[in-house]
Write an enzyme that holds these catalytic residues in place. Structure first.
Site, PDB file in Angstrom:
ATOM      1  N   GLU A 148       0.784  -1.229   0.000  1.00  0.00           N
ATOM      2  CA  GLU A 148       0.000   0.000   0.000  1.00  0.00           C
ATOM      3  C   GLU A 148       0.819   1.283   0.000  1.00  0.00           C
ATOM      4  OE1 GLU A 148      -3.163   0.057  -0.377  1.00  0.00           O
ATOM      5  OE2 GLU A 148      -3.578  -2.068  -0.161  1.00  0.00           O
TER       6      GLU A 148
ATOM      7  N   SER B 191     -28.551 -24.582  55.056  1.00  0.00           N
ATOM      8  CA  SER B 191     -27.610 -25.081  56.072  1.00  0.00           C
ATOM      9  C   SER B 191     -26.150 -24.900  55.678  1.00  0.00           C
ATOM     10  CB  SER B 191     -27.871 -26.566  56.329  1.00  0.00           C
ATOM     11  OG  SER B 191     -29.138 -26.753  56.922  1.00  0.00           O
TER      12      SER B 191
END
Length: 679
Positions: A72, A342
């Site tokens: 590019e 519990s």
């Protein structure tokens, strides 16, 4: 002339500050949630549904960067944002052909266009050139490449090479091959026409063109490709479908993303959230949860947790079935406030051991009893009678627990819960009370995990954490000896055998709404919750039946780190004398006592504090004293017991007669004197 140049330069600086580049698109990124080793757990889209992750040069292979620059903008490292040679070439081509042949855009200008999309006109090109110089002034070359790597379209709603690598190849960008890197560089040129899932042949041709024509010209040894490399790369097929984005730990990922405040560098947010989780374990835990789903009733969900016992770092967390509407999958059930049943009893007994009120071998009474207007019952509505404290804890008997809390004080218990990282949530305006022993307060799976971690880590309390942080700071909850005693009591085989050396406890809330199982070994704490997200009852459900088998499978995923079991047995001797010489001086074994006056019970030996019981029921006494007063309630046979701080017990049978019938020399029958006291 110099003055004019100076004036122009000053004007450009003023304009640069007045109209800075718009970096908002760079800031609007998705989140990547990673584990402690940096492995991806989950990826969340940016607002609007775009898959966009911030990327830098360090996130991709050097060959990809070199290939990008070669393809590019070969002079990218040398120009100031605009390449005069490229612009001149593009202008000449335009004049000769009458239309645009090449744009002459540099990578910096492409970065501008990605930040501020505009129509492709000459005016836009001029703006991009000016903006490119602004970017060059503000950022380094690698940072400008990072803008391209973050925003370049990869087709559809995918932007950036990191999101593209995951979507098209199912792995991080750092692991891309040259062929895969070439495809991700090629797609941004024509994103809609080069989508490999829709146009695989066009994508292949573009990729091969990138490899054959551009890769050889790439600068840097990292990008060098031999002819054999090129042929092998070109032979690789292009992907024909998108991979799903990673979705491990979905509830936690969204929780952390919502709490995120952003990075330290304005405009360059990291978009990366580091957690304490372990990716392989997280995947295994979610698979366990999924395999469990088929055995659950409709609308029932499960939440799972595993944490490091010492550091309190959560290693795996499943908050429910994400995406399952029937099971309210959007709700994080690891943070849902529920009744622990519990499951709170181990901490309660640990406080009792610390205070010297009981020891594992203490004989306690599981018999009907009222505490004012409160009359607790066991789960099965029955009563066991006299058992040791260790047995009462393992069997999860309610009466001994409530009696212990009555003696210890609910406020003290609630304070210990808070120190352990599980503050009890009570109705507004309510104070802690006796039902707290049986789960009469709200808590969460994460908080219960912290509470059990305190029991397994020498009584040190701290909240669990999901984000790495400084060294752990803990709070004292229990004495180490008391915590270790609880741990040893809870070390027991899982039903059906299998894993050993794990301390565990179950819990079931009222109506079977919540089924719990929690445990720890020498290195981990694990927790399981099963229930309906809307809190409706599950008739007949228990923690032992629903949650405990899942806990067993959860520990099977972890490296073994067993605790050493220590059997706990009551130590009694006939006649009231124990091997350490704890004994009742008065009354002697077999004594017949009058029923119309108080009796002073006297003890010799043993380690204080001492506790006196008659028929398993504690009587008022000062733990530091060696005597206590007892007034027999009625005529009959009784057993008087004293317990010391080590759990040693001495016990004698006595008989109480009406005062008018007490005869000189009366003794209990020999059969009574020979009775064992461990029934």
């Amino acid at each position: 002339m110099p003055a004019l140049l100076l004036c122009v330069a000053a004007s450009l600086l003023v304009l640069d500050r007045a109209f800075p580049p718009d970096l908002r698109r760079l800031e609007v990124v998705g989140e990547e949630v990673v584990d402690r080793q940096g492995r991806t757990l989950s990826v969340l889209p940016a607002p609007g549904g775009t898959w966009r992750l911030p990327a830098s040069v360090g996130d991709v292979p050097p060959a990809l960067v070199a290939m990008l620059v070669a393809a590019e903008d070969r002079r990218f490292r040398w120009h100031f944002g605009v390449d005069p040679l490229s612009l001149a070439r593009a202008a000449a081509q335009w004049v000769r052909s009458g239309h645009v042949v090449s744009g002459g855009s540099t990578l910096t200008m492409q970065a501008v266009r990605l930040l501020e999309p505009r129509p492709r006109t000459l005016r836009s090109k001029l703006v991009e050139a000016l903006r490119a110089m602004q970017l060059e002034r503000r950022f380094s070359k690698d940072q400008i490449l990072g803008i391209w790597l973050t925003l370049a379209s990869q087709g559809g709603n995918i932007e950036g090479v990191r999101a593209g690598a995951i979507s098209w190849f199912g792995r991080p960008a750092a692991q891309l091959t040259p062929a895969e890197a070439a495809l991700l560089i090629a797609i941004p040129r024509r994103p809609n026409q080069l989508r490999p899932d829709r146009h695989p042949e066009a994508a292949r041709v573009a990729r091969d063109d990138m490899l054959l024509r551009r890769a050889r010209a790439a600068a840097g040894a990292e990008a060098a490709l031999t002819p054999q490399d090129l042929l092998a790369a070109a032979a690789q097929p292009v992907p024909r479908h998108r991979f799903p984005m990673p979705t491990l730990a979905p509830h936690l990922s969204r929780e952390l993303a919502a709490a995120r405040t952003g990075g330290d560098t304005p405009g360059l947010r990291s978009g990366r959230i580091l957690t304490t989780l372990d990716q392989p374990l997280q995947r295994a835990v979610e698979e366990l949860a999924e395999n469990t789903r088929r055995n659950l009733a409709p609308h029932v969900s499960v939440a799972l947790l595993v944490a490091n016992l010492r550091t309190r770092e959560v290693q795996a967390l499943s908050g429910g079935y994400w995406g399952d509407r029937e099971r309210a999958g959007a709700i994080d059930l690891s943070r849902a406030v529920r009744s622990p049943g519990s499951a709170l009893k181990p901490l309660l007994y640990g406080l009792g051991f610390e205070a010297g009120f009981i020891a594992p071998g203490t004989v306690v009474a599981d018999l009907p009893r009222r505490f004012g207007t409160y009359a607790p019952e066991n789960f099965d509505r029955g009563f066991t009678g006299r058992v040791t404290a260790a047995e009462a804890l393992r069997m999860s008997l309610n009466l001994p627990a409530v009696a212990l809390l009555d003696r210890l004080g609910p406020l003290r218990f609630a304070s210990a819960m808070k120190l352990a990282g599980a503050p009890p949530r009570l109705p507004e305006g309510a104070d802690p009370s006796l039902p707290l022993a049986l789960g009469g307060a709200g808590t969460t799976l994460r908080e219960m995990g912290a509470l059990y971690a305190a029991l397994g880590d020498g009584g040190r309390g701290a909240a669990l954490r999901v984000i790495p942080g400084p060294p752990l700071e803990t709070r004292p909850v229990l004495e180490a000896r008391a915590a270790a005693t609880v741990a040893q009591v809870l070390v027991q085989p899982f039903p059906g055998g299998g894993l050993m050396g794990i301390a565990w406890k179950t819990g079931t809330s009222w109506g079977g709404r919540d089924a719990w199982s929690l445990g720890f070994d020498g290195a981990h704490v694990a927790a399981v919750w099963v229930g309906r997200p809307d809190g409706t009852p599950m008739p007949g459900a228990t923690g032992r039946a629903l949650a405990l088998p899942i806990l067993s499978r959860l520990f099977s995923l972890l490296p073994p780190a067993p605790l050493s079991p220590l059997p706990v047995r009551p130590r009694f001797v006939a006649g009231g004398e124990a091997p350490d010489h704890l004994r009742l001086l008065f009354p002697p074994a077999g004594a017949v006592l009058p029923g119309d006056e108080a009796v002073t019970l006297r003890v010799q030996g043993g380690r204080r504090p001492l506790h006196f019981l008659v028929d398993g029921v504690p009587i008022a006494s000062e733990p530091a004293r060696r005597e206590a007063n007892w007034t027999p309630p009625a005529a009959g046979f009784y057993r008087v017991t004293v317990l010391d701080a080590d759990g040693v017990a001495a016990s004698v049978p006595v008989r109480v007669r009406d005062a008018a019938t007490v005869l000189s020399g009366d003794r209990l029958p020999e059969a009574v004197l020979r009775q064992e006291t461990t029934r």
